[in-house]
Design a protein around this motif. Structure first.
Motif, short mmCIF file in Angstrom:
data_model
loop_
_atom_site.label_atom_id
_atom_site.label_comp_id
_atom_site.label_asym_id
_atom_site.label_seq_id
_atom_site.Cartn_x
_atom_site.Cartn_y
_atom_site.Cartn_z
N LEU A 124 2.55 11.45 -1.32
CA LEU A 124 2.45 12.81 -0.71
C LEU A 124 2.69 13.64 -1.76
O LEU A 124 1.99 14.68 -1.61
CB LEU A 124 3.59 12.73 0.40
CG LEU A 124 3.53 11.90 1.50
CD1 LEU A 124 4.61 11.88 2.44
CD2 LEU A 124 2.03 11.93 2.30
N SER A 176 1.08 8.94 -8.63
CA SER A 176 0.92 7.76 -8.05
C SER A 176 1.60 6.43 -8.98
O SER A 176 1.16 6.64 -10.03
CB SER A 176 -0.39 7.36 -7.77
OG SER A 176 -0.68 8.07 -6.75
N ALA A 229 0.78 -1.20 0.05
CA ALA A 229 -0.06 -0.07 -0.15
C ALA A 229 1.10 1.15 0.03
O ALA A 229 1.80 1.26 0.55
CB ALA A 229 -1.00 0.09 1.24
N GLN A 230 0.34 2.23 -0.61
CA GLN A 230 0.93 3.71 -0.83
C GLN A 230 0.20 4.75 -0.20
O GLN A 230 -1.14 4.50 -0.18
CB GLN A 230 1.40 4.05 -2.29
CG GLN A 230 2.05 2.81 -3.07
CD GLN A 230 2.41 3.24 -4.49
OE1 GLN A 230 2.49 4.32 -5.00
NE2 GLN A 230 2.25 2.23 -5.24
N ASP A 231 1.17 5.76 0.10
CA ASP A 231 0.26 6.89 0.69
C ASP A 231 1.20 8.09 -0.11
O ASP A 231 2.14 8.51 0.41
CB ASP A 231 0.40 7.20 2.27
CG ASP A 231 -0.44 8.48 2.55
OD1 ASP A 231 -0.87 9.01 1.62
OD2 ASP A 231 -0.45 8.85 3.75
#
Length: 97
Positions: free
Chosen positions: A46, A50, A42-44
């Motif tokens: 910033l 993406s 999973a990525q967040d």
């Protein structure tokens, strides 16, 4: 001092080629002294666009990372990654902590 190889998948073009790459690279990494730290989790995000996925691998030295990347065995595998997707790949030196 550890170094980190970071592979950022931007766009898949051929999933079959990526499967072939994964089958070939997994045993190579296991024999290289590398440690996979992250793989398509999973990525967040910033900042910026993406990516489809990110892999981060730790190597003991810059030399071992380059030796792995430049090896004939990895180069045979990586051509499938090149056919399968658009990636950015970076080797970066860590900091003494």
């Amino acid at each position: 001092m550890s170094v980190y190889a970071i592979f950022i998948r931007e766009r898949t073009r051929n999933a079959g080629e990526l499967e072939t790459y994964a089958e070939m690279v997994t045993p190579l990494l296991g024999n290289s002294g590398a440690t996979v730290l992250a793989a398509y989790g999973a990525q967040d995000v910033l900042e910026g666009p993406s990516p489809e996925g990110v892999v981060m691998v730790s190597f003991p030295t810059m030399e071992t990372a380059r030796t792995f990347y430049d090896s004939p065995e990895y180069q045979a595998a990586v051509r499938h990654r090149f056919l399968g997707a658009d990636y950015r790949s970076i080797i970066v030196q860590g900091v003494d902590g």
